[in-house]
Motif scaffolding. Structure first.
Motif, PDB file in Angstrom:
ATOM      1  N   ILE A  95     -24.012  46.592 -40.998  1.00 56.74           N
ATOM      2  CA  ILE A  95     -23.398  45.756 -39.989  1.00 56.74           C
ATOM      3  C   ILE A  95     -21.505  45.763 -40.037  1.00 56.74           C
ATOM      4  N   ALA A  96     -21.088  46.046 -41.368  1.00 53.77           N
ATOM      5  CA  ALA A  96     -19.891  46.440 -41.253  1.00 53.77           C
ATOM      6  C   ALA A  96     -19.491  47.683 -40.838  1.00 53.77           C
ATOM      7  N   LEU A  97     -20.071  48.757 -41.022  1.00 46.26           N
ATOM      8  CA  LEU A  97     -19.607  49.877 -40.367  1.00 46.26           C
ATOM      9  C   LEU A  97     -19.988  49.828 -38.578  1.00 46.26           C
ATOM     10  N   SER A  98     -20.939  49.280 -38.236  1.00 45.17           N
ATOM     11  CA  SER A  98     -20.980  49.121 -36.872  1.00 45.17           C
ATOM     12  C   SER A  98     -19.836  48.090 -36.268  1.00 45.17           C
ATOM     13  N   ASP A  99     -19.417  47.469 -36.845  1.00 46.05           N
ATOM     14  CA  ASP A  99     -18.194  46.675 -36.389  1.00 46.05           C
ATOM     15  C   ASP A  99     -16.691  47.139 -36.307  1.00 46.05           C
ATOM     16  N   ARG A 100     -16.754  48.466 -37.235  1.00 45.58           N
ATOM     17  CA  ARG A 100     -15.703  49.449 -37.240  1.00 45.58           C
ATOM     18  C   ARG A 100     -15.916  50.578 -36.528  1.00 45.58           C
ATOM     19  N   GLU A 101     -16.948  50.651 -35.376  1.00 46.42           N
ATOM     20  CA  GLU A 101     -17.281  51.714 -34.943  1.00 46.42           C
ATOM     21  C   GLU A 101     -15.747  52.499 -34.065  1.00 46.42           C
ATOM     22  N   ASN A 102     -15.157  51.893 -33.613  1.00 51.58           N
ATOM     23  CA  ASN A 102     -13.883  52.336 -33.051  1.00 51.58           C
ATOM     24  C   ASN A 102     -12.762  53.088 -33.890  1.00 51.58           C
ATOM     25  N   LEU A 103     -13.145  52.852 -35.519  1.00 54.03           N
ATOM     26  CA  LEU A 103     -12.412  53.459 -36.350  1.00 54.03           C
ATOM     27  C   LEU A 103     -12.971  54.743 -36.868  1.00 54.03           C
ATOM     28  N   ILE A 104     -14.108  55.119 -36.533  1.00 52.66           N
ATOM     29  CA  ILE A 104     -14.916  56.107 -37.186  1.00 52.66           C
ATOM     30  C   ILE A 104     -14.527  57.587 -36.499  1.00 52.66           C
ATOM     31  N   ARG A 105     -14.259  58.576 -37.084  1.00 46.84           N
ATOM     32  CA  ARG A 105     -13.801  59.703 -36.362  1.00 46.84           C
ATOM     33  C   ARG A 105     -14.479  60.829 -37.500  1.00 46.84           C
ATOM     34  N   ALA A 106     -14.377  61.968 -36.621  1.00 46.54           N
ATOM     35  CA  ALA A 106     -14.977  63.436 -37.414  1.00 46.54           C
ATOM     36  C   ALA A 106     -14.213  63.569 -38.604  1.00 46.54           C
ATOM     37  N   GLY A 107     -14.553  64.065 -39.600  1.00 48.32           N
ATOM     38  CA  GLY A 107     -13.963  64.407 -40.805  1.00 48.32           C
ATOM     39  C   GLY A 107     -13.922  63.228 -41.831  1.00 48.32           C
ATOM     40  N   LEU A 108     -14.436  61.856 -41.502  1.00 46.47           N
ATOM     41  CA  LEU A 108     -14.436  60.876 -42.226  1.00 46.47           C
ATOM     42  C   LEU A 108     -15.297  60.986 -43.232  1.00 46.47           C
ATOM     43  N   ASN A 109     -15.028  60.827 -44.501  1.00 45.05           N
ATOM     44  CA  ASN A 109     -15.984  60.504 -45.616  1.00 45.05           C
ATOM     45  C   ASN A 109     -15.983  59.190 -46.429  1.00 45.05           C
ATOM     46  N   LEU A 110     -17.077  58.770 -46.562  1.00 44.28           N
ATOM     47  CA  LEU A 110     -16.966  57.350 -47.402  1.00 44.28           C
ATOM     48  C   LEU A 110     -18.235  57.283 -48.311  1.00 44.28           C
TER      49      LEU A 110
END
Length: 221
Positions: A95-110
């Protein structure tokens, strides 16, 4: 002797059952909806049986919504994730990831340490992939699951899909990135044993109002 006769439900019926069972475990309406959608996706892809969903619901029942919510750094959300008591809930993390969809970009590692029932995180990642166009890869132990918006590809030991908890590494790759793995073909129906169905129905029945003499006289039940 346990009756292992398999019952056949539509995915819609299964999702409704899980939603009611989740509410019976104390989840709010929003969380119950997300849990049901996640369980439907997992069932459709045959990644875990209904009994595993039942076990996860019982785990959720023993915790509060507040304790399940990850603590995320406002300064650096991509690396500042901390699980409550060192544990991440796959439902709350999704849910938290979905709420931050606009911040997700290629190259991101978590990296998420100690995710409870990580298979239930995958449907959220599949949704993110479909909406952003990015390929999302989730890895725990020697298992890798790649989601490209169209299908889920499994590489490694699929038994780890039913891990009760595991450290999860997430990679968000550019659109069209090719990954290895065997496609998990989705099914159109849900299959569960009579025992699994009865266990989930028992949780769902908690949401039903008990019959009263007045309701019986009016014909309820």
């Amino acid at each position: 002797m346990i009756d292992q006769t398999m019952m056949d439900l539509s995915l819609g019926e299964f999702e409704t059952l899980i939603k009611r069972a989740a509410k019976g475990c104390g989840l709010g309406f929003g969380e119950a909806d997300d849990m049901a959608a996640s369980a439907r996706w997992v069932m459709a892809h045959r990644m875990a049986p209904a009994g595993f969903t039942h076990e996860f619901l019982q785990t959720l029942e023993r915790t509060s919504a507040e304790s399940r919510r990850p603590v995320i750094s406002a300064e650096d959300w991509a690396t500042g994730w901390v699980g409550t008591s060192g544990v991440f809930c796959s439902l709350s993390a999704g849910i938290a990831l979905s709420d931050r969809e606009n911040l997700i970009r290629a190259g991101l590692n978590l990296s998420l340490d100690n995710v409870v029932s990580p298979v239930f995180l995958l449907p959220f990642l599949a949704g993110l992939s479909g909406r952003t166009g990015l390929v999302v890869q989730a890895c725990w132990y020697d298992l890798s699951v790649s989601l490209n918006g169209k299908e889920a590809l499994i590489d490694g030991d699929s038994q780890h899909l039913m891990a009760s908890a595991a450290p999860v590494r997430l990679q968000f790759l550019g659109e069209g990135t090719t990954t290895g793995g065997v496609p998990m073909k989705p099914h159109g129906r849900a299959e569960l044993s009579r025992e699994e169905l009865a266990a989930l129905q028992a949780l769902a029945h908690r949401t039903y109002a008990p019959a009263t003499e007045e309701s019986r006289l009016k014909g309820a039940g």
